[in-house]
Design a protein around this motif. Sequence first.
Motif, PDB file in Angstrom:
ATOM      1  N   TYR A 328       5.081   2.605  -2.774  1.00  0.00           N
ATOM      2  CA  TYR A 328       5.457   2.809  -1.338  1.00  0.00           C
ATOM      3  C   TYR A 328       6.111   1.528  -0.585  1.00  0.00           C
ATOM      4  N   ALA A 329       7.285   2.034   0.448  1.00  0.00           N
ATOM      5  CA  ALA A 329       7.823   1.328   1.035  1.00  0.00           C
ATOM      6  C   ALA A 329       6.711   1.039   2.620  1.00  0.00           C
ATOM      7  N   PHE A 330       6.487  -0.274   2.820  1.00  0.00           N
ATOM      8  CA  PHE A 330       5.792  -0.393   4.202  1.00  0.00           C
ATOM      9  C   PHE A 330       6.680  -0.597   5.416  1.00  0.00           C
ATOM     10  N   ASP A 331       6.429   0.046   6.082  1.00  0.00           N
ATOM     11  CA  ASP A 331       7.308  -0.455   7.473  1.00  0.00           C
ATOM     12  C   ASP A 331       6.349  -1.127   8.472  1.00  0.00           C
ATOM     13  N   ALA A 332       6.561  -2.463   8.578  1.00  0.00           N
ATOM     14  CA  ALA A 332       5.863  -3.381   9.221  1.00  0.00           C
ATOM     15  C   ALA A 332       5.940  -3.338  10.613  1.00  0.00           C
ATOM     16  N   LYS A 333       6.805  -2.466  11.334  1.00  0.00           N
ATOM     17  CA  LYS A 333       7.028  -2.012  12.750  1.00  0.00           C
ATOM     18  C   LYS A 333       5.994  -1.053  13.150  1.00  0.00           C
ATOM     19  N   THR A 334       5.717  -0.045  12.397  1.00  0.00           N
ATOM     20  CA  THR A 334       5.181   1.208  12.467  1.00  0.00           C
ATOM     21  C   THR A 334       3.710   1.302  11.908  1.00  0.00           C
ATOM     22  N   GLY A 335       3.865   0.654  10.464  1.00  0.00           N
ATOM     23  CA  GLY A 335       2.472   0.803   9.578  1.00  0.00           C
ATOM     24  C   GLY A 335       2.737   1.899   8.827  1.00  0.00           C
ATOM     25  N   ALA A 336       3.761   2.773   8.704  1.00  0.00           N
ATOM     26  CA  ALA A 336       3.890   3.806   8.073  1.00  0.00           C
ATOM     27  C   ALA A 336       4.320   3.627   6.519  1.00  0.00           C
ATOM     28  N   LEU A 337       3.746   4.390   5.632  1.00  0.00           N
ATOM     29  CA  LEU A 337       4.220   4.336   4.096  1.00  0.00           C
ATOM     30  C   LEU A 337       5.145   5.334   3.695  1.00  0.00           C
ATOM     31  N   THR A 338       6.147   4.948   2.986  1.00  0.00           N
ATOM     32  CA  THR A 338       7.165   5.873   2.439  1.00  0.00           C
ATOM     33  C   THR A 338       7.394   5.841   0.704  1.00  0.00           C
ATOM     34  N   LEU A 339       7.200   7.009   0.132  1.00  0.00           N
ATOM     35  CA  LEU A 339       7.160   6.963  -1.082  1.00  0.00           C
ATOM     36  C   LEU A 339       8.535   6.671  -1.545  1.00  0.00           C
ATOM     37  N   THR A 340       8.720   5.677  -2.617  1.00  0.00           N
ATOM     38  CA  THR A 340      10.130   5.244  -3.325  1.00  0.00           C
ATOM     39  C   THR A 340       9.991   5.954  -4.635  1.00  0.00           C
ATOM     40  N   PRO A 341      11.146   5.872  -5.292  1.00  0.00           N
ATOM     41  CA  PRO A 341      11.327   6.389  -6.719  1.00  0.00           C
ATOM     42  C   PRO A 341      10.378   5.948  -7.711  1.00  0.00           C
ATOM     43  N   HIS A 342       9.702   4.877  -7.647  1.00  0.00           N
ATOM     44  CA  HIS A 342       9.204   4.067  -8.710  1.00  0.00           C
ATOM     45  C   HIS A 342       7.777   4.402  -8.708  1.00  0.00           C
ATOM     46  N   ARG A 343       7.360   4.770 -10.044  1.00  0.00           N
ATOM     47  CA  ARG A 343       5.823   5.049 -10.221  1.00  0.00           C
ATOM     48  C   ARG A 343       5.747   4.910 -11.758  1.00  0.00           C
ATOM     49  N   VAL A 344       4.591   4.720 -12.180  1.00  0.00           N
ATOM     50  CA  VAL A 344       4.166   4.372 -13.581  1.00  0.00           C
ATOM     51  C   VAL A 344       3.174   5.591 -13.885  1.00  0.00           C
ATOM     52  N   THR A 345       3.580   6.325 -14.720  1.00  0.00           N
ATOM     53  CA  THR A 345       2.865   7.701 -15.056  1.00  0.00           C
ATOM     54  C   THR A 345       2.085   7.332 -16.803  1.00  0.00           C
ATOM     55  N   GLY A 346       1.118   8.364 -17.078  1.00  0.00           N
ATOM     56  CA  GLY A 346       0.396   8.167 -18.208  1.00  0.00           C
ATOM     57  C   GLY A 346      -0.260   7.028 -18.253  1.00  0.00           C
ATOM     58  N   PHE A 347      -0.990   6.562 -17.326  1.00  0.00           N
ATOM     59  CA  PHE A 347      -1.849   5.289 -17.557  1.00  0.00           C
ATOM     60  C   PHE A 347      -3.052   5.799 -16.787  1.00  0.00           C
ATOM     61  N   PRO A 348      -4.197   5.858 -18.006  1.00  0.00           N
ATOM     62  CA  PRO A 348      -5.533   6.507 -17.686  1.00  0.00           C
ATOM     63  C   PRO A 348      -6.068   5.940 -16.504  1.00  0.00           C
ATOM     64  N   LYS A 349      -6.429   6.389 -15.480  1.00  0.00           N
ATOM     65  CA  LYS A 349      -7.089   6.440 -14.305  1.00  0.00           C
ATOM     66  C   LYS A 349      -7.162   4.863 -13.879  1.00  0.00           C
ATOM     67  N   PRO A 350      -6.047   4.483 -13.411  1.00  0.00           N
ATOM     68  CA  PRO A 350      -5.869   2.965 -12.747  1.00  0.00           C
ATOM     69  C   PRO A 350      -6.783   2.902 -11.835  1.00  0.00           C
ATOM     70  N   LEU A 351      -7.566   1.779 -11.931  1.00  0.00           N
ATOM     71  CA  LEU A 351      -8.725   1.145 -10.827  1.00  0.00           C
ATOM     72  C   LEU A 351      -8.174   0.085 -10.211  1.00  0.00           C
ATOM     73  N   ALA A 352      -7.627  -0.964 -10.803  1.00  0.00           N
ATOM     74  CA  ALA A 352      -7.292  -2.255 -10.041  1.00  0.00           C
ATOM     75  C   ALA A 352      -6.071  -2.763 -10.095  1.00  0.00           C
ATOM     76  N   LEU A 353      -5.515  -3.241  -8.702  1.00  0.00           N
ATOM     77  CA  LEU A 353      -4.199  -3.773  -8.824  1.00  0.00           C
ATOM     78  C   LEU A 353      -4.245  -5.364  -8.255  1.00  0.00           C
ATOM     79  N   LEU A 354      -3.558  -6.116  -8.494  1.00  0.00           N
ATOM     80  CA  LEU A 354      -3.415  -7.323  -8.147  1.00  0.00           C
ATOM     81  C   LEU A 354      -2.034  -8.034  -8.612  1.00  0.00           C
ATOM     82  N   PHE A 355      -1.134  -8.504  -7.429  1.00  0.00           N
ATOM     83  CA  PHE A 355      -0.183  -9.378  -7.743  1.00  0.00           C
ATOM     84  C   PHE A 355      -0.593 -10.951  -7.830  1.00  0.00           C
ATOM     85  N   ALA A 356       0.243 -11.348  -8.689  1.00  0.00           N
ATOM     86  CA  ALA A 356       0.244 -12.878  -8.810  1.00  0.00           C
ATOM     87  C   ALA A 356       0.850 -13.604  -7.512  1.00  0.00           C
TER      88      ALA A 356
END
Length: 356
Positions: A328-356
């Motif tokens: 999702y794109a994050f609008d730092a002025k308003t705090g709103a989220l907007t869906l982008t075309p980018h997603r990963v499917t077929g990934f069983p029950k994702p639990l945890a995310l971490l950026f390096a």
Amino acid sequence: MILYVGSYSAEPLHGLRVFQMDEQTGALTALSCVEDVADPIYLALSPDKRFLYVAENVTKTAPDPKKPGGISVYAVQADASLTRLASWALAPTVPCHISLSPDGTKLAWAEYRTAHAGVLTVDTATGMLTPLASVHHTGAHGPNAVRQEAPHAHFASFTPDGTTLLVCDLGMDRVFAYGIDEDCRVLRHIVPSRDFVAPPGSGPRHLAFLPGTDIVYLVCELDSSIHTLKCSPDCAPELLDSHSLLPPDFTGQTKAAAIRVSPDKRWVLASNRGHDSIAAFRIDPATGCLTPGPISKLDGPFPRDFVFSPDGRFVVATHKLADEFAVYAFDAKTGALTLTPHRVTGFPKPLALLFA
């Protein structure tokens, strides 16, 4: 930007994977996956980004029938791929949360089902862990007969100065404060000066610290609330404000999950599973208090975790029950989220995310 993702595992056990995000578009490209990883539930990266710590089922690598839940350490290679170095068995089930101290010399963990929490020391040169101390929560619990039938440790993290371990217990409606005594190899419960007693039935889940301040934000799972706390040294936390994560007309079933402070320290976001949304709150730079912003509905169910990209332009959120995660794109002025075309499917029950 490198993104690590953990998920519940199906056969083959490919629950830990590495992706690269395009900084301009947010597009995700799969780089690698780790073989034979069972149920990697939570992730923590060393300050120098050389080692990734993973809460997972370690019976294959460190067999102990009584303690299948543990932590493994992986070396981060030059191409961002991961190589397992060692594993440690710690608890009857997989820890639901792990975190590193600010200097990276200790690792904290919390295990939900039987309410254990503990600390390990970290050899920062090799990444190896040594168990230091642990606690087992017992005692009175909250009024929710279904979810608070017993204590449930849900989160463990060090305060920014590294001197105190805070443990959220969903079952006991309490955030426990522990002093760390390395010589005696015990955690000292600081009573009552540093505990925070949450509203009955609220179910404390996770904390998020506002960097460079004594402000901490608490999200409570059972009543989908967020609380701003001022945590001065040697004093009980002062409650500054409280808010709901839900619109006033919502009447369905939901439970709060993750909480994150934006990289620019202007926003705090928290997710809801059931309402399937992320609520944004603007941070007052002078006081740390919150003003409610937009509640963004997500394009998938059960956002157990979400994370800001390092530049703050995107939020990646899990749609756990749809076996996918999306950008999702994050609008730092308003705090709103907007869906982008980018997603990963077929990934069983994702639990945890971490950026390096």
